[in-house]
Design a protein around this motif. Structure first.
Motif, PDB file in Angstrom:
ATOM      1  N   ASP A  29       0.810  -1.215   0.000  1.00  0.00           N
ATOM      2  CA  ASP A  29       0.000   0.000   0.000  1.00  0.00           C
ATOM      3  C   ASP A  29       0.844   1.266   0.000  1.00  0.00           C
ATOM      4  O   ASP A  29       1.869   1.334   0.675  1.00  0.00           O
ATOM      5  CB  ASP A  29      -0.904   0.031   1.231  1.00  0.00           C
ATOM      6  CG  ASP A  29      -2.005  -1.017   1.174  1.00  0.00           C
ATOM      7  OD1 ASP A  29      -2.510  -1.290   0.068  1.00  0.00           O
ATOM      8  OD2 ASP A  29      -2.355  -1.559   2.234  1.00  0.00           O
ATOM      9  N   ARG A  64      -6.890   0.917  -4.930  1.00  0.00           N
ATOM     10  CA  ARG A  64      -7.243   0.032  -3.816  1.00  0.00           C
ATOM     11  C   ARG A  64      -8.706  -0.336  -3.997  1.00  0.00           C
ATOM     12  O   ARG A  64      -9.555   0.533  -4.155  1.00  0.00           O
ATOM     13  CB  ARG A  64      -7.019   0.722  -2.475  1.00  0.00           C
ATOM     14  CG  ARG A  64      -5.532   0.966  -2.210  1.00  0.00           C
ATOM     15  CD  ARG A  64      -5.219   1.237  -0.765  1.00  0.00           C
ATOM     16  NE  ARG A  64      -5.555   0.068   0.048  1.00  0.00           N
ATOM     17  CZ  ARG A  64      -6.557   0.015   0.912  1.00  0.00           C
ATOM     18  NH1 ARG A  64      -7.350   1.043   1.097  1.00  0.00           N
ATOM     19  NH2 ARG A  64      -6.787  -1.084   1.599  1.00  0.00           N
ATOM     20  N   GLN A 112      -2.117   0.882  -4.505  1.00  0.00           N
ATOM     21  CA  GLN A 112      -1.255  -0.280  -4.322  1.00  0.00           C
ATOM     22  C   GLN A 112      -0.081  -0.167  -5.288  1.00  0.00           C
ATOM     23  O   GLN A 112      -0.243   0.310  -6.407  1.00  0.00           O
ATOM     24  CB  GLN A 112      -2.020  -1.563  -4.624  1.00  0.00           C
ATOM     25  CG  GLN A 112      -3.194  -1.798  -3.703  1.00  0.00           C
ATOM     26  CD  GLN A 112      -3.859  -3.098  -4.037  1.00  0.00           C
ATOM     27  OE1 GLN A 112      -3.444  -4.149  -3.563  1.00  0.00           O
ATOM     28  NE2 GLN A 112      -4.878  -3.040  -4.878  1.00  0.00           N
TER      29      GLN A 112
END
Length: 146
Positions: A29, A64, A112
């Protein structure tokens, strides 16, 4: 699982070094390092406060899924590409696909990041290409007929 060495430079004091959340995670992340307002149906650039050195690979940035599905926030360009020789700050371009403004908060996970090998092509001009069963059929040519 293969690993590569990636050097990370924090450009801002509150930047967060990426981490994989589970041993099977394909991507880690990226976290916003400041509050950013994304207007309804608008776009914004979200700084992460980090730069990376990952020679020989490309860095791909993806939305994400939770942010996209729950809040309509995704990458403005679909998939971000960070070239292996780029050393500047990773900034995530986000788009708000809803009618309501969305505030990204500092410390929020916004994208990500995945590392992938790169193969470059050596282009050779040709007068003709080899024949295949598909030929030049595209845009659904191999799918359901009628």
């Amino acid at each position: 699982m293969d690993k590569i060495k990636v050097r990370i430079k924090k450009l801002r004091e509150n930047a967060v070094i990426p981490e994989y959340k589970t041993p099977g995670s394909a991507a880690c992340d990226l976290v916003s390092c400041e509050d950013v307002l994304i207007p309804a149906r608008g776009r914004a650039m979200v700084p992460t406060g980090i730069s990376v050195e990952a020679d020989g690979v490309a860095v791909l940035l993806f939305a994400r899924s939770g942010l996209a599905v729950r809040h309509g926030i995704a990458l403005a360009n679909g998939v971000g590409v960070v070239d292996s020789d780029y050393r500047g700050e990773i900034v995530v371009g986000l788009i708000n696909n809803t009618g309501d403004a969305y505030r990204v908060k500092a410390g929020e996970r916004v994208a990500q990041m995945m590392f992938v090998p790169v193969v470059t092509a050596e282009f050779e001009e040709a007068d003709a290409l080899s024949e295949t069963e598909r030929g030049d059929g595209g845009f659904g040519s191999t799918g359901k007929q009628g």
